[in-house]
Design a protein around this motif. Structure first.
Motif, PDB file in Angstrom:
ATOM      1  N   LEU A   1       0.830  -1.267   0.043  1.00 56.64           N
ATOM      2  CA  LEU A   1       0.201  -0.043   0.057  1.00 56.64           C
ATOM      3  C   LEU A   1       0.705   1.183  -0.125  1.00 56.64           C
ATOM      4  O   LEU A   1       1.995   1.130   0.516  1.00 56.64           O
ATOM      5  CB  LEU A   1      -1.170  -0.001   1.188  1.00 56.64           C
ATOM      6  CG  LEU A   1      -1.933  -1.229   1.517  1.00 56.64           C
ATOM      7  CD1 LEU A   1      -2.562  -1.143   2.749  1.00 56.64           C
ATOM      8  CD2 LEU A   1      -2.458  -1.383   0.277  1.00 56.64           C
ATOM      9  N   SER A   2       0.452   2.194  -0.668  1.00 55.80           N
ATOM     10  CA  SER A   2       1.271   3.509  -0.597  1.00 55.80           C
ATOM     11  C   SER A   2       1.452   3.917   0.680  1.00 55.80           C
ATOM     12  O   SER A   2       0.686   3.946   1.410  1.00 55.80           O
ATOM     13  CB  SER A   2       0.619   4.638  -1.486  1.00 55.80           C
ATOM     14  OG  SER A   2      -0.525   4.957  -0.835  1.00 55.80           O
ATOM     15  N   PHE A   3       2.830   4.356   0.930  1.00 57.43           N
ATOM     16  CA  PHE A   3       3.183   4.709   2.164  1.00 57.43           C
ATOM     17  C   PHE A   3       2.227   5.988   2.922  1.00 57.43           C
ATOM     18  O   PHE A   3       1.872   6.117   4.039  1.00 57.43           O
ATOM     19  CB  PHE A   3       4.575   5.176   2.287  1.00 57.43           C
ATOM     20  CG  PHE A   3       5.214   5.339   3.398  1.00 57.43           C
ATOM     21  CD1 PHE A   3       5.429   4.233   4.391  1.00 57.43           C
ATOM     22  CD2 PHE A   3       5.212   6.459   4.465  1.00 57.43           C
ATOM     23  CE1 PHE A   3       6.055   3.983   5.704  1.00 57.43           C
ATOM     24  CE2 PHE A   3       5.712   6.556   5.751  1.00 57.43           C
ATOM     25  CZ  PHE A   3       5.893   5.310   6.179  1.00 57.43           C
ATOM     26  N   ALA A   4       1.707   6.908   1.950  1.00 55.00           N
ATOM     27  CA  ALA A   4       1.102   8.088   2.457  1.00 55.00           C
ATOM     28  C   ALA A   4      -0.093   7.703   3.308  1.00 55.00           C
ATOM     29  O   ALA A   4      -0.748   8.208   3.890  1.00 55.00           O
ATOM     30  CB  ALA A   4       0.773   9.104   1.480  1.00 55.00           C
ATOM     31  N   THR A   5      -0.565   6.346   2.891  1.00 58.49           N
ATOM     32  CA  THR A   5      -1.852   5.895   3.119  1.00 58.49           C
ATOM     33  C   THR A   5      -1.661   5.464   4.790  1.00 58.49           C
ATOM     34  O   THR A   5      -2.806   5.406   5.263  1.00 58.49           O
ATOM     35  CB  THR A   5      -2.314   4.695   2.441  1.00 58.49           C
ATOM     36  OG1 THR A   5      -2.045   4.925   0.942  1.00 58.49           O
ATOM     37  CG2 THR A   5      -3.685   4.204   2.640  1.00 58.49           C
ATOM     38  N   LEU A   6      -0.710   5.225   5.136  1.00 58.74           N
ATOM     39  CA  LEU A   6      -0.509   4.504   6.373  1.00 58.74           C
ATOM     40  C   LEU A   6      -0.967   5.308   7.639  1.00 58.74           C
ATOM     41  O   LEU A   6      -1.899   4.816   8.369  1.00 58.74           O
ATOM     42  CB  LEU A   6       1.181   4.417   6.836  1.00 58.74           C
ATOM     43  CG  LEU A   6       1.346   3.917   8.164  1.00 58.74           C
ATOM     44  CD1 LEU A   6       0.940   2.260   8.199  1.00 58.74           C
ATOM     45  CD2 LEU A   6       3.059   3.815   8.266  1.00 58.74           C
ATOM     46  N   LYS A   7      -1.026   6.494   7.551  1.00 65.03           N
ATOM     47  CA  LYS A   7      -1.327   7.591   8.672  1.00 65.03           C
ATOM     48  C   LYS A   7      -2.928   7.504   8.742  1.00 65.03           C
ATOM     49  O   LYS A   7      -3.878   7.496   9.740  1.00 65.03           O
ATOM     50  CB  LYS A   7      -1.017   8.903   8.394  1.00 65.03           C
ATOM     51  CG  LYS A   7       0.498   9.076   9.070  1.00 65.03           C
ATOM     52  CD  LYS A   7       0.672  10.479   9.060  1.00 65.03           C
ATOM     53  CE  LYS A   7       2.017  10.731   8.330  1.00 65.03           C
ATOM     54  NZ  LYS A   7       2.150  12.060   8.005  1.00 65.03           N
ATOM     55  N   GLN A   8      -3.520   7.330   7.464  1.00 67.43           N
ATOM     56  CA  GLN A   8      -5.138   7.198   7.431  1.00 67.43           C
ATOM     57  C   GLN A   8      -5.473   5.589   7.950  1.00 67.43           C
ATOM     58  O   GLN A   8      -6.547   5.942   8.818  1.00 67.43           O
ATOM     59  CB  GLN A   8      -5.435   7.309   6.083  1.00 67.43           C
ATOM     60  CG  GLN A   8      -5.383   8.595   5.520  1.00 67.43           C
ATOM     61  CD  GLN A   8      -6.014   8.579   4.095  1.00 67.43           C
ATOM     62  OE1 GLN A   8      -7.062   7.867   3.776  1.00 67.43           O
ATOM     63  NE2 GLN A   8      -5.784   9.682   3.079  1.00 67.43           N
ATOM     64  N   VAL A   9      -4.823   4.853   7.609  1.00 70.35           N
ATOM     65  CA  VAL A   9      -5.233   3.578   8.070  1.00 70.35           C
ATOM     66  C   VAL A   9      -5.068   3.331   9.534  1.00 70.35           C
ATOM     67  O   VAL A   9      -5.933   2.676  10.322  1.00 70.35           O
ATOM     68  CB  VAL A   9      -4.649   2.358   7.283  1.00 70.35           C
ATOM     69  CG1 VAL A   9      -5.003   0.919   7.836  1.00 70.35           C
ATOM     70  CG2 VAL A   9      -4.896   2.571   5.737  1.00 70.35           C
ATOM     71  N   ASP A  10      -3.999   3.922  10.157  1.00 73.76           N
ATOM     72  CA  ASP A  10      -3.703   3.682  11.455  1.00 73.76           C
ATOM     73  C   ASP A  10      -3.092   4.974  12.111  1.00 73.76           C
ATOM     74  O   ASP A  10      -1.849   5.259  11.946  1.00 73.76           O
ATOM     75  CB  ASP A  10      -2.509   2.658  11.727  1.00 73.76           C
ATOM     76  CG  ASP A  10      -2.536   2.109  12.819  1.00 73.76           C
ATOM     77  OD1 ASP A  10      -3.171   2.776  13.927  1.00 73.76           O
ATOM     78  OD2 ASP A  10      -1.911   0.748  13.025  1.00 73.76           O
TER      79      ASP A  10
END
Ligand code: ATP
Ligand code: MG
Lengths: 225, 790
Positions: free
Chosen positions: B198-207
């Motif tokens: 998954l794109s790294f930028a998504t990490l904060k959104q997911v968790d």
């Protein structure tokens, strides 16, 4: 053709030497048929092996076809004997895994004779010794006399000048032995092959032109026939 | 000439079919073993070597020097970014946060839920630049945008079937992510373990937990992977020094405990400290075992050649008289051995092809072994054949060189000199077999010990069921439902079972002590039901109360002792701050193992951390298990519609901890069995030749009045003596070797004398069965026959 000068052979048994041959002088000319006789253990086989270059004397000199054998290197000696000497044994020493044809062919293989020539030579020999019908049999399928015949054919295949035979008829009955002796005589007289044979039989010795009696490693007496 | 060699060799091999078969069989088994071991070793060595810059790529790891040194393969993203920005030696790099588990919603027409267990990574397109992946569709550059995903082919297939995956969406926590590329499945020989990127930028959104993630130097976790590609391998030391220097301002005084290092990508697979799975030493041992097994088979061959020497010497003598040179005679022997080994090699290949799938299924089920290159395998087999032939040719070469024609042609030369050499070879062979037998017995015992030893807790019939991010309310509902199930004896929401290889823990402050203790404690994270569900025994104080208003801890006896020595029960009631939470110790439990038994028992705190308790442990009473699991599943799906039900018995998980040991056990077991079979084959050939050559002697002895048993024993005794001598050497050798191995384990068995009694008996028995049969057969033969045939 062959000349032994003061040839001795001894074995070291413990600290002292046991002489099997003791200062033997012997000359054999081209075309001779010599029989060597003597009691068991007198050194007959040893002498024959030295002449045939299978064994080396402990002391003394030997000349073969004017070459000083005692000075030759292993390679030269083996070349000299490959081309000029044929061997016949009492125990035949045929190779069990090879057919009659292949047994006879073997010396030619070791002399790198071309295939076509090999075929011709072996066919000749089979013909001459009357064993064409047996060529695809293995030694175990032959009688003793037939085996020795193959042994002789094999010894003669590379047309040696000298044939050495150590009790060639020792394992055969008298009729078979007689046939072999007749063959030897013919070879000697018609093909001019020089023959030296070791024998225990007075009768077989008579086929030769000279009888040498060995006793305790020395030539005891010589009889010219 | 070649034709003649082949013809003669073929005939003589056929004439002695029995011995030829023994040789072929022995060599085929040995070569089969060697080929298998080669496949295994070369497969292991090939791990992650296929990446473009594998030789200059490193992973940032660290050592934490507390009382005991801890090794962590993780690193902070902040350090990675700084290294990329500031160090000129670093020419490329990639970062990921991997081993994430989520429920993924995907599908073309009908959306489905998939539980993805530890195979999700957050990263960017750099990852596919540093590591070799084959892009099958789309463009991995898309991963640098928000809410995008790259899937492996297998994963794309799973979600979308045969529909093109690129352009489709998957959902995690209701966040849609666009699939931008599909890459080929990862090859077998990699430790990369993600299928969904998954794109790294998504990490904060997911968790949301990860909000200051990119700037926190202290955020070191084993799931954070930083790789740096250096200009050249020699830069490693400089870069390591720079990393430690750059970290200093962010760690302050604490920096003295840390040492940052670079682990070569190609070493990753072997460094157990940093999560490697294969010990290089195991590979070395396997290579040695392979050589030993091969040696056993070669010894068989040589022994039989030597034993038949008498029979052959007349033939060789004759051939020499007919003008053969030693070289040509050697060629005859070599032709025979080449034919034998070639046939054996083909058999071995067939054997490997049949056996590999089977052992992959039973031995390597966790990590199947694959042939990395068929060409290399073919080359190896040829090399093997060549080496075997050279070794087997040495003896005939030596023998032919000192060959005496006149002796050979004499009758008496056919008597065999029972060579000292042959005895030594038989002893050596038996020694190898016995070392392997003893090794097997000891390893099996140790593995059994590891698996069955009392770990201080009861793990039978405990089922682990992941519940993901279930809310408190949902957990309550589950508990209520389970309360009605008669075959469930207790339940706990928890993170890690008492025996796992996960490594959570922290240093702590005890009571009113000013200083923090300088050793860390392990955490066993779970609710109040933890102790009961896992059968921990409370030996002081009481269990935690699920309705307590303050934070309560249990500690193990080891920790209590470390805190208060012999007054350890007095820790009950004292204050404790392990890491962040503050609370009170309410009880002491009997020591149990948080880790596998490879390591000694560590100080451990049992504590609650609701956010981390993502598993549910259910202790069953052992009755109606299937029905209970079905009921559990129904309850689960009703309560947690966004989750996917799956379960696993803790016992299995524990067995998994000893995968490496179980594998070693299987490998050595297989090797020992092979060595035994091969040396028994050799013995069989040898003894049948010996009795054959002694036929006449046996006949004479019988005529003179010897009984069958006397002769049988006489013939067997010769061999049994050799087995005995081998045992005498094997005992101290294996004692030393195996104790060395056992030192790897904090908990290990003692080697008892009877291990060697067993080994000796086994070896004797095998030798006796092999030798005895032939001997007594010979002893029973009618002497008239044997004497007449002479
Ligand atoms: N390697 C050896 N070491 C010691 N003595 C040996 C060796 N080889 C042969 N001899 C001895 O040499 C002597 C001569 O042997 P040789 O074989 O030449 O006798 P022979 O005259 O051919 O006897 P036979 O008629 O029995 O064949 C024998 O006494 C034998 O014991
Ligand atoms: Mg004689």
């Amino acid at each position: 053709m062959l000349s032994l000068k003061q040839v001795s052979k001894y074995y070291n048994t413990g600290s002292n030497k046991t002489y099997v041959l003791n200062k033997v002088d012997l000359d054999v000319d081209q075309g001779e048929f010599v029989s060597i006789m003597g009691p068991s253990g007198s050194g007959k086989s040893t002498l024959l092996n030295i002449i045939g270059m299978l064994d080396q004397p402990s002391e003394g000199y030997m000349y073969f076809l004017n070459e000083p054998v005692h000075q030759l290197k292993e390679k030269q000696r083996s070349a000299l004997y490959k081309q000029n000497i044929g061997f016949v044994f009492q125990a035949y020493h045929l190779i069990d895994e090879l057919t009659v044809y292949e047994n006879i062919e073997t010396p030619l293989l070791y002399q790198d004779v071309k295939s076509a020539e090999r075929k011709a030579l072996v066919a000749d020999a089979l013909d001459r010794f009357n064993i064409v019908g047996k060529k695809d049999l293995f030694p175990a399928q032959l009688s003793g006399g037939q085996q020795q015949l193959v042994g002789i054919a094999r010894a003669l295949i590379s047309k040696p000048k000298l044939l050495l035979a150590d009790e060639p008829t020792g394992n055969l009955n008298s009729k078979q032995g007689e046939e072999i002796m007749e063959l030897f005589k013919k070879l000697n007289q018609e093909d001019k092959v020089t023959i030296i044979q070791v024998t225990h039989s007075e009768k077989n010795a008579q086929y030769g032109s000279r009888i040498i009696n060995l006793l305790d490693g020395k030539i005891d007496s010589t009889v010219i026939l | 000439m070649l034709q003649t060699y082949l013809k003669v060799a073929w005939r003589s091999l056929k004439a002695r079919l029995f011995y030829t078969s023994l040789n072929v069989l022995g060599l085929a088994l040995a070569m089969g073993c060697c080929i298998l071991l080669y496949v295994y070793v070369s497969y292991q060595l090939s791990f992650d070597t296929y990446h473009r810059h594998a030789a200059t790529t490193y992973r940032i790891v660290n050592e934490l020097h507390l009382d005991k040194t801890e090794y962590d393969k993780g690193s902070s993203m902040a350090m990675y970014l700084a290294a990329r920005r500031e160090l000129p030696q670093v020419v490329n790099g990639a970062y990921s946060t991997s081993r994430q588990s989520y429920i993924v919603t995907a599908g073309t027409t009908e959306k489905k839920l998939f539980r993805e267990e530890k195979n999700i990574a957050f990263t960017n397109s750099k990852w596919f630049d540093v590591f070799n992946y084959q892009v099958l569709a789309g463009n991995v550059q898309g991963l640098n945008e928000l809410n995008t995903a790259v899937l492996t082919q297998k994963q794309a297939q799973k979600y979308f079937g045969n529909t093109a995956a690129v352009g489709q969406y998957i959902q995690i926590k209701s966040i849609p992510m666009r699939v931008v590329a599909v890459v080929a499945d990862r090859p077998y020989n990699t430790d990369q373990n993600s299928d969904i990127y998954l794109s790294f930028a998504t990490l904060k959104q997911v968790d949301p937990y990860y909000k200051d993630f990119t700037s926190q130097w202290g955020y070191i976790s084993s799931v954070n992977n930083s790789y740096l590609t250096l200009r050249k391998a020699e830069d490693k030391a400089v870069v390591e020094k720079m990393l430690n220097r750059m970290a200093k301002p962010y760690f302050g005084d604490g920096i003295k405990y840390y040492k940052f290092e670079l682990l070569p990508l190609t070493e990753q697979h072997f460094d157990l400290r940093y999560g490697g799975t294969t010990q290089k030493s195991l590979l070395t041992v396997l290579v040695i075992i392979g050589c030993l097994i091969l040696a056993t088979a070669i010894i068989n061959y040589i022994n039989l050649v030597v034993a038949q020497q008498a029979r052959r010497s007349a033939e060789i003598g004759t051939r020499k008289v007919l003008g053969a040179t030693a070289g040509r005679l050697l060629m005859q022997f070599v032709t025979e051995s080449v034919i034998t080994t070639t046939v054996a090699a083909m058999l071995a290949m067939g054997l490997v092809a049949t056996v590999l799938p089977v052992i992959n299924r039973y031995w390597f089920s966790a990590q199947p072994v694959h042939v990395s290159s068929w060409w290399a395998l073919g080359g190896f087999t040829l090399l093997l054949v060549a080496v075997i032939n050279v070794v087997m040719g040495i003896y005939p070469a030596w023998w032919l060189n000192r060959f005496n024609i006149t002796n050979a042609l004499k009758k008496q030369a056919t008597l065999v000199q029972t060579g000292l050499g042959r005895k030594a070879l038989v002893i050596l062979q038996n020694l190898i077999a016995q070392l392997l037998i003893a090794g097997t017995v000891i390893i099996v015992m140790q593995v059994q010990f590891l698996k069955n030893t009392d770990k201080g807790f009861d793990r039978s019939m405990v089922v682990n069921i992941p519940v993901g991010a279930a809310t408190d309310l949902q957990k309550q509902r589950l508990l209520k439902g389970i309360a009605h199930m008669p075959d469930v004896s207790s339940v706990s929401f928890y993170l890690n079972s008492p025996a796992t290889d996960s490594q959570r823990g922290a240093t702590l402050q005890f009571d009113n002590r000013a200083k923090w203790e300088n050793w860390p404690a392990r955490f066993a994270i779970g609710d109040a039901g933890y102790a009961k569900t896992f059968g921990l025994q409370i030996i002081a104080g009481r269990n935690r109360d699920s309705h307590a208003t303050t934070t309560e801890f249990l500690v193990n006896q080891k920790m209590a002792r470390m805190l208060m020595g012999n007054n350890w029960p007095d820790v009950v009631g004292k204050k404790l701050q392990p890491g962040d939470p503050k609370g009170i110790i309410v009880g002491v439990v009997k020591d149990f193992n948080v880790h596998s038994l490879l390591e000694p028992i560590e100080p451990t705190v049992v504590l609650e951390d609701k956010g981390l308790q993502t598993n549910m442990a259910v202790k069953l009473n052992g009755q109606h298990t299937d029905a209970t699991l079905k009921t559990l599943q129904r309850l689960y799906t009703e309560t947690l519609p966004d989750e996917v039900f799956s379960y696993r018995f803790i016992d299995e998980q524990i067995a998994n901890l000893y995968r490496a040991e179980t594998l070693q056990q299987n490998l050595i077991w297989g090797a020992a069995a092979m060595a035994i079979v091969i040396s028994a084959l050799g013995l069989l050939g040898l003894v049948s030749l010996m009795t054959l050559q002694r036929t006449k002697e046996i006949g004479v002895r019988k005529v003179l009045g010897a009984g069958v048993s006397q002769i049988g024993l006489m013939l067997s005794a010769d061999f049994l003596k050799l087995v005995g001598i081998a045992l005498i050497v094997a005992i101290p050798g294996s004692w030393w070797l195996m104790n060395q191995w056992l030192q790897n384990y904090a908990y290990h068995i003692q080697i008892h004398w009877w291990v060697y009694a067993l080994t000796g008996m086994l070896a004797m028995l095998i030798a006796f069965v092999t030798v005895g049969f032939q001997s007594f057969k010979a002893a029973m033969a009618n002497p008239v026959n044997s004497l007449r045939s002479e």
